[in-house]
Design an enzyme around this catalytic site. Structure first.
Site, mmCIF file in Angstrom:
data_model
loop_
_atom_site.group_PDB
_atom_site.id
_atom_site.type_symbol
_atom_site.label_atom_id
_atom_site.label_comp_id
_atom_site.label_asym_id
_atom_site.label_seq_id
_atom_site.Cartn_x
_atom_site.Cartn_y
_atom_site.Cartn_z
ATOM 1 N N GLU A 7 22.795 -3.866 36.341
ATOM 2 C CA GLU A 7 22.006 -4.956 35.809
ATOM 3 C C GLU A 7 20.747 -4.943 36.723
ATOM 4 O O GLU A 7 19.837 -5.321 35.873
ATOM 5 C CB GLU A 7 23.026 -6.204 36.076
ATOM 6 N N ASP B 49 28.413 3.049 26.577
ATOM 7 C CA ASP B 49 27.286 3.145 25.748
ATOM 8 C C ASP B 49 26.050 3.674 26.173
ATOM 9 O O ASP B 49 25.579 4.680 25.591
ATOM 10 C CB ASP B 49 27.028 1.488 25.058
ATOM 11 N N GLU C 198 32.152 -11.003 20.060
ATOM 12 C CA GLU C 198 32.233 -10.039 21.259
ATOM 13 C C GLU C 198 33.039 -8.832 21.128
ATOM 14 O O GLU C 198 33.045 -7.856 21.586
ATOM 15 C CB GLU C 198 32.620 -10.779 22.628
ATOM 16 N N GLU D 227 21.683 -6.109 20.219
ATOM 17 C CA GLU D 227 22.248 -4.757 19.837
ATOM 18 C C GLU D 227 21.958 -4.707 18.229
ATOM 19 O O GLU D 227 21.418 -3.577 17.936
ATOM 20 C CB GLU D 227 23.328 -4.171 20.481
ATOM 21 N N THR E 72 17.358 0.346 27.890
ATOM 22 C CA THR E 72 18.571 -0.161 27.265
ATOM 23 C C THR E 72 18.145 -1.622 27.085
ATOM 24 O O THR E 72 18.957 -2.272 26.625
ATOM 25 C CB THR E 72 19.897 0.468 27.762
#
Length: 744
Positions: free
Chosen positions: A104, A251, A345, A363, A449
């Site tokens: 993160e 991902d 989710e 996304e 991302t």
């Protein structure tokens, strides 16, 4: 690629929404890492109840401000950008004694600093602003990079998942160092930021470590299936979790292989991506679904639900040039959002809620942007419009936007993650903007991302002069140039397949046997029962047929098939109708294209002037009959059948009905006209005229009523438009405007 005028307002609305979210953070939360939008205060780590791993995004470094910097540039808020950079340089420290997530911190903070540095340097070189800037953000990024490097001190070269910004990993004061595993995405989503840092700073150590981690993941793939697992041991490289998909845990590993090729020009990354991609399409992608399988036995699906993070994948498929499965999966996701307002989710393959939380993830908006960019299909603008409207209706609160704790109840959660400002507003604004309206050439950059902007000029090879969609393989621009109907043909194919499946199941049943059939959702806006009726198949709802049954399934109807096929002409022509505004100041110059109905007054045989009043709803007995009587009623499509609404309004004394489409942004230019159908029974009792307006045309009428209050309108076939027809017997009724209601 130009947006229709009726969509332009959404760009301004997105700016207003951003101002509300960013302004709330700066007013109530800064310098805290995140805003707590329900409490109207900042989230400071250690001062709020510990949320476990979620809090490891917070490092006491004003996370939301750093994550938002290049969003300010994209939204053309350049003064605010310069002010925000000054705040970051002046106020933020990176040597805090706090344990943070390596993943993160890399994508949000390091990526945010690098993206903002690239923008600041660009403006400085242009000579108009940022003349005071001396690469302070790049120096901060290099400092942070060195603070993250100790995480790579493992036997395998895969990074630890956590690090103490002041003490590293193995220092006794670090409070970490016992971790043994990390997720695939956590280890494989470093290359863009670390390589950019190396190439901007001249220090190769960062790119070297990120490449080593990717090499380990590649070498540890399952050689027969070419898939990777979800969790891996950072010391010996053994897989801890062997489930394989494209969602949470994996991902962005796939994303960064593709984008590393674009950013850095190294064909090794593209070759690896293509091998993985072929395996994904062989085992994981079952359009429109994306499954999770066992990496060693990929024919075995390991779970019956999907997580919302996989919504990025259609966008990645667009970058590769594989549009058909991208369109199919995106359409599936859109139907889930229609059913639950947002992507839960996690949701099942039957589109039911598995985990009800929605964290305002971007996304789905990201993939919507990429698909519009590649196809030019205005359908994706309408998808974007629905995202904007649902955020405003269901997530907006006085101090920002709040995550949804459960999409089934709509309850809020006191969090607004930094990625909401970093990504959501960026993709939505770009979706509704032309290139000429942006302060930078967006095609010169690759999105990380976290949607931070890194320049393709970092490549070791000469970057292409055209945008990267031209150079994806195969090129959508070459295959589908000026053909936005391509995407629609794919979506229509999904609908035809779904309906065919229903018909095949239905006709295999014995007549008069009660069974459950799940009706699919359709992007042409027709309710499922209406859609089947338009094909000549009559269905009789049996709401009481299964009385006493304890089974309840949302979206599943108890129906009995009626052995009656209406004789329909496949070549039947839909006669265009119009709603013509004839009172001053319009005087017949405003003409709205409308669709007819197969029941009610036949307007091809007579003109009928009508007036308007607005009911609360038309699916039950009406309360405002006094206002409706003698006027035409506006009714929003949805909830119940056209015929049911028409009967209620006729009984209330309406002289006609104008139905307005409930699909946001639909218009007669992009959508074919169709005839409204009845309810399977006799509609001879419905005698008033009925017409149908798409959303954009309906909004024009509503705007006219709101401004002028009294508007005369004329309903008639297009060929008899006022000013063209001769010797017509016109009936004019004044339009009555009461107020504007939101209809269900």
């Amino acid at each position: 690629m130009h947006s229709p005028k009726c969509f332009i307002i959404y760009r301004e609305q997105i700016i207003e929404m951003f101002d509300h979210a960013y302004g709330s953070y700066m007013k109530y939360a800064y310098p805290a890492d995140e805003l707590m939008p329900l409490s109207c205060k900042g989230r400071v780590r250690g001062q709020e109840p510990n949320r476990g791993d979620i809090d490891e995004s917070l490092g006491k470094f004003s996370l939301t401000l750093i994550d938002t910097l290049d969003t300010l540039v994209v939204l053309n808020k350049l003064d605010e950008f310069e002010e925000a950079v000054r705040k970051v340089v002046r106020d933020i420290r990176l040597d805090n004694d706090v344990v943070v997530s390596v993943f993160e911190t890399n994508i949000r903070v390091l990526g945010g600093l690098l993206g903002a540095h690239v923008m600041a340097d660009l403006f400085r070189q242009q000579g108009e602003r940022m003349q005071w800037y001396r690469d302070e953000l790049l120096h901060m990024a290099k400092d942070l990079g060195h603070r993250l490097l100790p995480a790579f001190n493992t036997t395998s070269g895969l990074p630890y998942p956590k690090i103490n910004l002041r003490y590293g990993v193995l220092n006794p004061l670090s409070r970490i160092g016992t971790e043994t595993d990390t997720c695939t995405a956590c280890a494989g989503t470093m290359i863009l930021e670390f390589a950019a840092l190396s190439r901007l700073s001249g220090d190769s150590v960062f790119e070297k470590h990120a490449r080593k981690a990717l090499d380990v993941l590649w070498n540890r793939r399952q050689k027969e299936s070419d898939l990777v697992g979800t969790v891996i041991n950072i010391h010996n490289g053994e897989w801890i979790r062997r489930d394989s998909g494209v969602g949470a845990g994996i991902d962005s590993y796939y994303e960064y292989l593709m984008k590393a090729y674009i950013l850095l020009g190294d064909h090794v990354f593209l070759e690896r991506f293509n091998i993985h991609y072929n395996a994904i399409m062989k085992y994981i992608s079952q359009p429109p679904l994306l499954l999770n399988v066992h990496m060693h036995n990929p024919t075995v699906s390991v779970r019956s639900w999907m997580d919302s993070l996989l919504a990025f994948f259609p966008g990645l498929q667009v970058l590769r040039g594989d549009l058909k499965p991208a369109i199919e999966t995106h359409e599936m996701l859109y139907q889930v959002t229609k059913q639950h307002k947002f992507l839960p989710e996690a949701f099942t393959t039957e589109f039911r809620v598995h985990w009800g939380q929605h964290l305002l993830r971007p996304e789905f908006a990201e993939s919507t942007y990429y698909l519009y960019k590649a196809t030019g299909d205005h359908y994706y603008l309408r998808v974007g419009q629905s995202i904007v409207e649902k955020l405003n209706v269901y997530a907006r609160v006085p101090c920002g936007f709040a995550a949804v704790q459960d999409v089934r109840t709509g309850t809020h959660e006191d969090r607004m993650d930094s990625f909401f400002l970093a990504e959501m507003f960026k993709y939505l604004y770009l979706l509704f903007s032309e290139k000429s309206q942006l302060p930078i050439n967006i095609d010169d950059y690759v999105f990380t991302t976290e949607a931070h902007l890194l320049p393709v000029s970092l490549s070791t090879k000469q970057p292409p002069s055209e945008d990267l969609f031209t150079h994806s393989c195969p090129s959508p621009e070459a295959l589908f140039r000026n053909n936005p109907t391509f995407a629609k043909s794919i979506r229509d194919g999904l609908q035809v397949q779904d309906v065919s499946d229903i018909i095949q199941k239905a006709f295999s049943l014995s007549w008069n046997i009660y069974r459950e059939i799940e009706l699919p959702l359709h992007d042409n806006g027709m309710e499922s029962v209406e859609f089947l009726k338009s094909m000549g198949i009559s269905l009789m709802p049996l709401n009481e047929a299964m009385a006493g049954s304890s089974k309840e399934h949302k979206g599943v109807y108890q129906i009995k098939l009626v052995a009656e096929l209406s004789q329909t002409n496949e070549e039947e022509e839909v006669v265009p109708h119009i709603v013509q505004l004839i009172s001053p100041p319009f005087l017949g110059r405003t003409v709205l294209t409308a669709g007819p109905a197969k029941f009610g007054m036949d307007l091809t045989k007579q003109e009928h002037g009508v007036s308007q009043s607005l009911p609360y709803t038309a699916c039950g007995p009406l309360k405002n009959t006094i206002e409706i009587k003698g006027h035409i009623a506006l009714a929003l499509r949805g909830v119940c059948m056209f015929a049911a609404k028409a009967r209620h309004l006729q009984d209330a004394g309406a002289t006609g009905v104008i139905f307005i489409d409930h699909r946001e942004g639909s218009n007669s230019n992009d959508s074919p006209l169709f005839q409204m159908v009845g309810d399977g029974g006799s509609t001879a009792d419905i005698t008033i005229p009925l017409v149908f307006l798409f959303s954009c045309e309906g909004q024009i009428l509503l705007d006219a009523l709101e401004e002028h209050h009294n508007v005369d309108v004329l309903l008639l076939p297009q060929e008899r438009q006022l000013g063209q027809a001769k010797n017509t017997d016109l009936i004019f009724c004044p339009v009555f405007w009461q107020s504007m209601f939101c209809l269900a």
